[in-house]
Design an enzyme around this catalytic site. Structure first.
Site, short mmCIF file in Angstrom:
data_model
loop_
_atom_site.label_atom_id
_atom_site.label_comp_id
_atom_site.label_asym_id
_atom_site.label_seq_id
_atom_site.Cartn_x
_atom_site.Cartn_y
_atom_site.Cartn_z
N ARG A 1 0.85 -1.19 0.00
CA ARG A 1 0.00 0.00 0.00
C ARG A 1 0.89 1.24 0.00
O ARG A 1 1.97 1.24 0.61
CB ARG A 1 -0.89 0.03 1.25
CG ARG A 1 -2.05 -0.97 1.20
CD ARG A 1 -3.11 -0.58 0.17
NE ARG A 1 -4.25 -1.49 0.15
CZ ARG A 1 -4.39 -2.52 -0.69
NH1 ARG A 1 -3.46 -2.79 -1.59
NH2 ARG A 1 -5.47 -3.28 -0.65
N HIS B 1 -0.91 0.57 -9.68
CA HIS B 1 -1.57 -0.37 -8.75
C HIS B 1 -2.13 -1.57 -9.51
O HIS B 1 -3.34 -1.85 -9.50
CB HIS B 1 -2.68 0.33 -7.96
CG HIS B 1 -3.06 -0.43 -6.72
ND1 HIS B 1 -3.47 0.17 -5.56
CD2 HIS B 1 -3.07 -1.77 -6.45
CE1 HIS B 1 -3.74 -0.76 -4.64
NE2 HIS B 1 -3.51 -1.95 -5.17
N1 LIG Z 1 -0.44 -4.00 -5.33
C1 LIG Z 1 -1.40 -4.88 -5.49
O1 LIG Z 1 -1.89 -5.07 -6.60
C2 LIG Z 1 -1.85 -5.69 -4.31
C3 LIG Z 1 -2.70 -6.79 -4.55
C4 LIG Z 1 -3.08 -7.59 -3.48
C5 LIG Z 1 -2.63 -7.30 -2.20
N2 LIG Z 1 -1.82 -6.23 -2.00
C6 LIG Z 1 -1.32 -5.94 -0.62
O2 LIG Z 1 -0.60 -7.07 -0.14
C7 LIG Z 1 -0.87 -7.21 1.25
C8 LIG Z 1 -0.51 -8.61 1.74
O3 LIG Z 1 -1.47 -9.57 1.29
P1 LIG Z 1 -1.49 -11.06 1.86
O4 LIG Z 1 -2.66 -11.74 1.26
O5 LIG Z 1 -0.15 -11.68 1.70
O6 LIG Z 1 -1.73 -10.77 3.42
P2 LIG Z 1 -1.62 -11.79 4.64
O7 LIG Z 1 -1.76 -13.19 4.16
O8 LIG Z 1 -2.56 -11.29 5.69
O9 LIG Z 1 -0.11 -11.63 5.16
C9 LIG Z 1 0.33 -10.51 5.84
C10 LIG Z 1 1.74 -10.75 6.36
O10 LIG Z 1 2.24 -9.54 6.95
C11 LIG Z 1 2.70 -9.81 8.25
N3 LIG Z 1 2.50 -8.67 9.15
C12 LIG Z 1 1.36 -8.01 9.45
N4 LIG Z 1 1.58 -7.03 10.35
C13 LIG Z 1 2.90 -7.09 10.63
C14 LIG Z 1 3.75 -6.36 11.50
N5 LIG Z 1 3.27 -5.37 12.28
N6 LIG Z 1 5.05 -6.69 11.56
C15 LIG Z 1 5.55 -7.69 10.79
N7 LIG Z 1 4.81 -8.43 9.95
C16 LIG Z 1 3.49 -8.13 9.86
C17 LIG Z 1 1.86 -10.98 8.73
O11 LIG Z 1 2.51 -11.62 9.84
P3 LIG Z 1 1.94 -13.00 10.47
O12 LIG Z 1 2.37 -14.04 9.49
O13 LIG Z 1 2.61 -13.11 11.77
O14 LIG Z 1 0.44 -12.81 10.56
C18 LIG Z 1 1.81 -11.83 7.45
O15 LIG Z 1 2.98 -12.59 7.32
C19 LIG Z 1 -2.35 -6.83 1.34
O16 LIG Z 1 -2.70 -6.44 2.66
C20 LIG Z 1 -2.46 -5.68 0.36
O17 LIG Z 1 -2.23 -4.46 1.02
C21 LIG Z 1 -1.42 -5.41 -3.02
#
Ligand SMILES: NC(=O)c1ccc[n+]([C@@H]2O[C@H](COP(=O)([O-])OP(=O)(O)OC[C@H]3O[C@@H](n4cnc5c(N)ncnc54)[C@H](OP(=O)(O)O)[C@@H]3O)[C@@H](O)[C@H]2O)c1
Length: 306
Positions: A221, A269
């Site tokens: 983000r 994006h």
């Molecule tokens: N640019 C784009 O087109 C696009 C598309 C899709 C998604 N995204 C972004 O990608 C993000 C990730 O997606 P995802 O599906 O992989 O999410 P996810 O499965 O919820 O994984 C989030 C990861 O971040 C870690 N995390 C969260 N808070 C943290 C903190 N304070 N300190 C350290 N690590 C932390 C979590 O730790 P734990 O393993 O301990 O829970 C987990 O490993 C989304 O939230 C979105 O913003 C962008």
């Protein structure tokens, strides 16, 4: 069963058609103020009014992996938010990150500039071991990206909130291990959710801890990055550049310096797009599972904010 569709930025008709095909027993409509109470909702950045009027939904399905547009609204604690769980996004994210990484590592932009001038010139090969890739966020997308990057034989380190074990990845966790993780990284990939803890995490202080010639790939983000800190770090030579897919203001305003900076590459994006067929299949499957009283994956933890 009644389902409401309330998604800004999405053309409703093809989504309604796909949802109706997947759930023929459901009555599915686009939300308008005053709509009768529904059982489920499919949402993307809904207005607060929608949540106020629909407090008894059994679940809200977000048409994306990141739920920050929802968590910034006033949500009732009992509201079950469900994010997209991969749904075809992780392979796109792996493509995007590997492309940005390899383009930087192999100096393809410099080759393109040489070729544009008719120059046949080689560059000295660089060592992968000098380009360890640090992945912030080892969730659904981060782990898939880590696997793809490791396939190209880059050293991979990862950082998450709770301790994780991921094959081929040296894992760090929690705020206490952030400095160690950053020092072990030269290319930094942000795949964190946007929460109070992660907002502004890509800033002068953290980016200065990367190995010299650091490179930033932000695909999470825009608000993860303190935008004003980036250009000075590149100009000083501390960072070699950045590939950015997300921005504090989207669309990126025409006057923004990132558009024209020679060491920053910008995409609109688009790293991992929401795919209609995969998303509808996943949401319909989860609605049916909830109706049977079963557990579903991808439910957002209100405390953690993701
Ligand atoms: N640019 C784009 O087109 C696009 C598309 C899709 C998604 N995204 C972004 O990608 C993000 C990730 O997606 P995802 O599906 O992989 O999410 P996810 O499965 O919820 O994984 C989030 C990861 O971040 C870690 N995390 C969260 N808070 C943290 C903190 N304070 N300190 C350290 N690590 C932390 C979590 O730790 P734990 O393993 O301990 O829970 C987990 O490993 C989304 O939230 C979105 O913003 C962008």
């Amino acid at each position: 069963m009644r389902i409401l569709f309330c998604c800004t930025d999405f053309k409703a008709e093809p989504w309604l058609a796909a949802l109706r095909a997947a759930l023929p027993q459901a009555e599915i409509a686009v939300w308008a103020p005053g709509a009768p109470a529904a059982d489920y909702a499919v949402v993307w950045a809904p207005p607060q009014q929608f949540l106020n009027e629909q407090p008894h939904l059994k679940a809200l399905f977000n048409l994306g992996a990141g739920v920050d547009a929802l968590t910034q609204l006033k949500l009732l604690p009992q509201m079950k938010l469900v994010r997209l769980d991969d749904a075809g996004m992780s392979v796109q994210m792996a493509e995007y990150v590997c492309h940005a990484l390899i383009r930087h590592f192999r100096e393809f932009d410099q080759y393109a500039a040489d070729v544009a001038q008719g120059k046949w010139s080689f560059r000295r090969p660089r060592l992968r071991t000098d380009f360890p890739v640090g992945i912030m966020g080892l969730g659904v997308l981060g782990q898939r990206v880590a696997r793809a990057v490791a396939q190209f034989e880059f050293p991979v380190v990862g950082w998450s909130r709770s301790a994780r074990q991921v094959e081929g990845v040296r894992c760090f966790s929690g705020a206490a291990q952030l400095p160690e993780f950053l020092e072990a990284s030269r290319v930094l990939v942000c795949l964190l959710p946007l929460t109070d803890e992660t907002r502004g995490i890509l800033c002068r202080e953290t980016l200065s801890q990367l190995q010299p010639g650091g490179y930033v790939i932000n695909v999470a983000r825009g608000a993860h990055l303190v935008e004003d800190d980036l250009v000075p770090l590149i100009e000083s030579g501390q960072l070699a550049g950045a590939a950015l897919d997300v921005f504090r203001q989207e669309p990126l305003p025409p006057e923004h310096p990132f558009w024209r900076h020679p060491k920053i590459s910008v995409t609109p994006h688009t790293a991992a797009r929401t795919l209609r067929d995969e998303s509808v299949a996943q949401i319909a499957g989860k609605i049916l599972a909830l109706e049977r009283g079963e557990f579903i994956a991808g439910v957002v933890d209100h405390q953690k904010g993701y």
